[in-house]
Design a protein around this motif. Sequence first.
Motif, PDB file in Angstrom:
ATOM      1  N   ALA A 158       0.827  -1.206   0.000  1.00 59.59           N
ATOM      2  CA  ALA A 158       0.000   0.000   0.000  1.00 59.59           C
ATOM      3  C   ALA A 158       0.865   1.261   0.000  1.00 59.59           C
ATOM      4  O   ALA A 158       0.581   2.222  -0.723  1.00 59.59           O
ATOM      5  CB  ALA A 158      -0.940  -0.010   1.198  1.00 59.59           C
ATOM      6  N   LEU A 159       1.925   1.256   0.811  1.00 63.55           N
ATOM      7  CA  LEU A 159       2.806   2.426   0.873  1.00 63.55           C
ATOM      8  C   LEU A 159       3.529   2.622  -0.456  1.00 63.55           C
ATOM      9  O   LEU A 159       3.698   3.750  -0.926  1.00 63.55           O
ATOM     10  CB  LEU A 159       3.812   2.263   2.015  1.00 63.55           C
ATOM     11  CG  LEU A 159       3.224   2.328   3.433  1.00 63.55           C
ATOM     12  CD1 LEU A 159       4.301   2.008   4.462  1.00 63.55           C
ATOM     13  CD2 LEU A 159       2.623   3.702   3.709  1.00 63.55           C
ATOM     14  N   GLU A 160       3.950   1.536  -1.082  1.00 65.95           N
ATOM     15  CA  GLU A 160       4.597   1.630  -2.388  1.00 65.95           C
ATOM     16  C   GLU A 160       3.631   2.165  -3.448  1.00 65.95           C
ATOM     17  O   GLU A 160       4.035   2.827  -4.400  1.00 65.95           O
ATOM     18  CB  GLU A 160       5.136   0.261  -2.811  1.00 65.95           C
ATOM     19  CG  GLU A 160       6.355  -0.181  -2.020  1.00 65.95           C
ATOM     20  CD  GLU A 160       6.820  -1.571  -2.409  1.00 65.95           C
ATOM     21  OE1 GLU A 160       6.067  -2.278  -3.117  1.00 65.95           O
ATOM     22  OE2 GLU A 160       7.945  -1.945  -2.008  1.00 65.95           O
ATOM     23  N   ALA A 161       2.337   1.885  -3.249  1.00 62.86           N
ATOM     24  CA  ALA A 161       1.312   2.363  -4.184  1.00 62.86           C
ATOM     25  C   ALA A 161       0.982   3.836  -3.969  1.00 62.86           C
ATOM     26  O   ALA A 161       0.278   4.438  -4.782  1.00 62.86           O
ATOM     27  CB  ALA A 161       0.045   1.521  -4.037  1.00 62.86           C
ATOM     28  N   PRO A 179      -6.983  12.992  -1.398  1.00 56.67           N
ATOM     29  CA  PRO A 179      -8.078  12.811  -2.362  1.00 56.67           C
ATOM     30  C   PRO A 179      -7.620  12.750  -3.813  1.00 56.67           C
ATOM     31  O   PRO A 179      -8.087  11.904  -4.587  1.00 56.67           O
ATOM     32  CB  PRO A 179      -8.959  14.039  -2.099  1.00 56.67           C
ATOM     33  CG  PRO A 179      -8.720  14.386  -0.677  1.00 56.67           C
ATOM     34  CD  PRO A 179      -7.260  14.077  -0.440  1.00 56.67           C
ATOM     35  N   GLU A 180      -6.680  13.629  -4.175  1.00 58.27           N
ATOM     36  CA  GLU A 180      -6.253  13.686  -5.580  1.00 58.27           C
ATOM     37  C   GLU A 180      -5.432  12.452  -5.994  1.00 58.27           C
ATOM     38  O   GLU A 180      -5.223  12.217  -7.189  1.00 58.27           O
ATOM     39  CB  GLU A 180      -5.442  14.957  -5.849  1.00 58.27           C
ATOM     40  CG  GLU A 180      -4.158  15.089  -5.064  1.00 58.27           C
ATOM     41  CD  GLU A 180      -4.344  15.774  -3.712  1.00 58.27           C
ATOM     42  OE1 GLU A 180      -3.319  16.236  -3.160  1.00 58.27           O
ATOM     43  OE2 GLU A 180      -5.481  15.855  -3.222  1.00 58.27           O
ATOM     44  N   ASN A 181      -4.956  11.671  -5.007  1.00 63.96           N
ATOM     45  CA  ASN A 181      -4.164  10.482  -5.320  1.00 63.96           C
ATOM     46  C   ASN A 181      -4.991   9.199  -5.272  1.00 63.96           C
ATOM     47  O   ASN A 181      -4.450   8.106  -5.489  1.00 63.96           O
ATOM     48  CB  ASN A 181      -2.998  10.353  -4.333  1.00 63.96           C
ATOM     49  CG  ASN A 181      -2.001  11.484  -4.454  1.00 63.96           C
ATOM     50  OD1 ASN A 181      -1.883  12.096  -5.516  1.00 63.96           O
ATOM     51  ND2 ASN A 181      -1.292  11.779  -3.383  1.00 63.96           N
ATOM     52  N   ALA A 188      -2.913   1.297  -8.715  1.00 57.93           N
ATOM     53  CA  ALA A 188      -1.678   0.601  -8.337  1.00 57.93           C
ATOM     54  C   ALA A 188      -1.987  -0.674  -7.550  1.00 57.93           C
ATOM     55  O   ALA A 188      -1.334  -1.705  -7.739  1.00 57.93           O
ATOM     56  CB  ALA A 188      -0.789   1.529  -7.516  1.00 57.93           C
ATOM     57  N   LEU A 189      -2.986  -0.620  -6.679  1.00 55.14           N
ATOM     58  CA  LEU A 189      -3.375  -1.807  -5.908  1.00 55.14           C
ATOM     59  C   LEU A 189      -4.009  -2.852  -6.834  1.00 55.14           C
ATOM     60  O   LEU A 189      -3.743  -4.054  -6.706  1.00 55.14           O
ATOM     61  CB  LEU A 189      -4.334  -1.428  -4.791  1.00 55.14           C
ATOM     62  CG  LEU A 189      -3.752  -0.576  -3.662  1.00 55.14           C
ATOM     63  CD1 LEU A 189      -4.845  -0.174  -2.669  1.00 55.14           C
ATOM     64  CD2 LEU A 189      -2.632  -1.314  -2.937  1.00 55.14           C
ATOM     65  N   LEU A 190      -4.839  -2.383  -7.767  1.00 61.22           N
ATOM     66  CA  LEU A 190      -5.438  -3.309  -8.733  1.00 61.22           C
ATOM     67  C   LEU A 190      -4.360  -3.983  -9.581  1.00 61.22           C
ATOM     68  O   LEU A 190      -4.444  -5.182  -9.886  1.00 61.22           O
ATOM     69  CB  LEU A 190      -6.429  -2.569  -9.640  1.00 61.22           C
ATOM     70  CG  LEU A 190      -7.748  -2.129  -8.996  1.00 61.22           C
ATOM     71  CD1 LEU A 190      -8.538  -1.268  -9.972  1.00 61.22           C
ATOM     72  CD2 LEU A 190      -8.587  -3.339  -8.564  1.00 61.22           C
ATOM     73  N   GLN A 192      -1.538  -4.797  -8.656  1.00 57.85           N
ATOM     74  CA  GLN A 192      -0.892  -5.820  -7.825  1.00 57.85           C
ATOM     75  C   GLN A 192      -1.814  -7.019  -7.611  1.00 57.85           C
ATOM     76  O   GLN A 192      -1.469  -7.948  -6.875  1.00 57.85           O
ATOM     77  CB  GLN A 192      -0.520  -5.214  -6.458  1.00 57.85           C
ATOM     78  CG  GLN A 192       0.549  -4.153  -6.499  1.00 57.85           C
ATOM     79  CD  GLN A 192       1.931  -4.720  -6.758  1.00 57.85           C
ATOM     80  OE1 GLN A 192       2.159  -5.917  -6.646  1.00 57.85           O
ATOM     81  NE2 GLN A 192       2.869  -3.856  -7.136  1.00 57.85           N
ATOM     82  N   GLY A 193      -2.984  -6.977  -8.253  1.00 62.02           N
ATOM     83  CA  GLY A 193      -3.923  -8.085  -8.123  1.00 62.02           C
ATOM     84  C   GLY A 193      -4.773  -8.042  -6.881  1.00 62.02           C
ATOM     85  O   GLY A 193      -5.391  -9.042  -6.503  1.00 62.02           O
ATOM     86  N   LEU A 194      -4.843  -6.878  -6.223  1.00 65.19           N
ATOM     87  CA  LEU A 194      -5.622  -6.753  -4.991  1.00 65.19           C
ATOM     88  C   LEU A 194      -7.044  -6.294  -5.302  1.00 65.19           C
ATOM     89  O   LEU A 194      -7.236  -5.368  -6.093  1.00 65.19           O
ATOM     90  CB  LEU A 194      -4.955  -5.752  -4.039  1.00 65.19           C
ATOM     91  CG  LEU A 194      -3.530  -6.112  -3.612  1.00 65.19           C
ATOM     92  CD1 LEU A 194      -2.926  -4.996  -2.781  1.00 65.19           C
ATOM     93  CD2 LEU A 194      -3.520  -7.420  -2.830  1.00 65.19           C
ATOM     94  N   PRO A 195      -8.049  -6.902  -4.698  1.00 63.75           N
ATOM     95  CA  PRO A 195      -9.435  -6.503  -4.953  1.00 63.75           C
ATOM     96  C   PRO A 195      -9.782  -5.220  -4.198  1.00 63.75           C
ATOM     97  O   PRO A 195      -9.429  -5.064  -3.027  1.00 63.75           O
ATOM     98  CB  PRO A 195     -10.247  -7.684  -4.413  1.00 63.75           C
ATOM     99  CG  PRO A 195      -9.381  -8.237  -3.313  1.00 63.75           C
ATOM    100  CD  PRO A 195      -7.961  -8.030  -3.749  1.00 63.75           C
ATOM    101  N   ILE A 196     -10.473  -4.307  -4.859  1.00 66.17           N
ATOM    102  CA  ILE A 196     -10.950  -3.079  -4.211  1.00 66.17           C
ATOM    103  C   ILE A 196     -12.461  -3.203  -4.046  1.00 66.17           C
ATOM    104  O   ILE A 196     -13.202  -3.196  -5.035  1.00 66.17           O
ATOM    105  CB  ILE A 196     -10.612  -1.820  -5.046  1.00 66.17           C
ATOM    106  CG1 ILE A 196      -9.114  -1.762  -5.361  1.00 66.17           C
ATOM    107  CG2 ILE A 196     -11.064  -0.565  -4.297  1.00 66.17           C
ATOM    108  CD1 ILE A 196      -8.220  -1.624  -4.167  1.00 66.17           C
ATOM    109  N   GLU A 197     -12.903  -3.336  -2.814  1.00 73.04           N
ATOM    110  CA  GLU A 197     -14.333  -3.461  -2.565  1.00 73.04           C
ATOM    111  C   GLU A 197     -15.047  -2.121  -2.675  1.00 73.04           C
ATOM    112  O   GLU A 197     -16.188  -2.040  -3.136  1.00 73.04           O
ATOM    113  CB  GLU A 197     -14.569  -4.058  -1.176  1.00 73.04           C
ATOM    114  CG  GLU A 197     -16.024  -4.351  -0.857  1.00 73.04           C
ATOM    115  CD  GLU A 197     -16.170  -5.073   0.463  1.00 73.04           C
ATOM    116  OE1 GLU A 197     -16.433  -6.279   0.432  1.00 73.04           O
ATOM    117  OE2 GLU A 197     -16.006  -4.422   1.522  1.00 73.04           O
TER     118      GLU A 197
END
Length: 250
Positions: A158-161, A179-181, A188-190, A192-197
Motif C-alpha cells: 500500500a505504501l509503495e502504491a 483525495p487527488e491520489n 496501483a493496488l489493482l 498488484q492483483g488486490l481486490p478493491i471493494e
Amino acid sequence: MSGHSKWANIKHKKAKADSQKGQIFTKIGRELIVAAKVGGPDPANNFRLKLIVDKAKAANMPNENIQRAIQKGAGSGEGDSYEELRYEGYAPGGVAVMVNILTDNRNRTAGEMRHIFSKHGGNLGETGCVSWMFKEKGQLTVPREDLKLNEDDFMLLALEAGAEDLDTDEESFQVYTEPENTEAVRQALLDQGLPIEEAAINLIPESTIEIDDVNQAGKIIRLIDALEENDDVQGVYTNFELAESIAEQF
C-alpha cells in the motif's frame, strides 16, 4: 487514523446491508446527476463520477438507472436543481457530526436537520464548529477474504502504491490517501492483483472519542441512523469509536 476500529467495521457492515434497500438508489441517483453535471458524463475523464458509478454497481443498481441519471445530469440541466450542502453539529456526549447533503430545497432540509438532531439529543451547530476535526481523504477498502498477505506485507504494498495510512479490522484493510491520489493508488493496488471493494472520498476524523457507555452509544447510533435515513443525506461522518467492551452489542 491507524488502529483497530470497531465502529468503522460495524458501519461498513451497515452500509452493505443498507445497499439492499431501494432508498440507496435514490441517493446514488442524485450523486450521479450532480457529478455528471459538474464534470461531464464520461467516467474515464470524471473521477468523481467514476467513484459513484462503482458505488452504484456495488449496490446492484441497474445499469439503465445509472445511465439515465448520468444523461439527466449531462443533458437536461436537472443537476442544477440540487445544491451541495454540509451541516455540522454534535451528537450526545459531545461527539462531532458532519453531514453531506444534496437537496433541491434548502429550507426543507435545514428544518429536517434541526429536527433530527434535536429529537435524538444532539445539537446542530454553526459552520466550522467541528469541520476542523476532520480531513478529506481518499479511502479504499480491500477485503481480507482470499487475500494471501499478512498485514506487514500489505502495508508495504500500500505504501509503495502511494498510500498515506492504513487501518485494519477482521474483515478488511482500509487504505487512506490524499483525495487527488485516490485513483492512482486504486489503480496501483489493482495492478498488484488486490481486490478493491470500495473507493470513496470521505471525511476522516483526526482523533476519536471512545464511547464505553451502552446507553450513550445507542443514542449516538440512533442519531446517525435517523440522519442516514433522510433522502437528502449523502454521508454522515463522526469522530467516535465504540469501546471493545460494548462493541459486540451493536
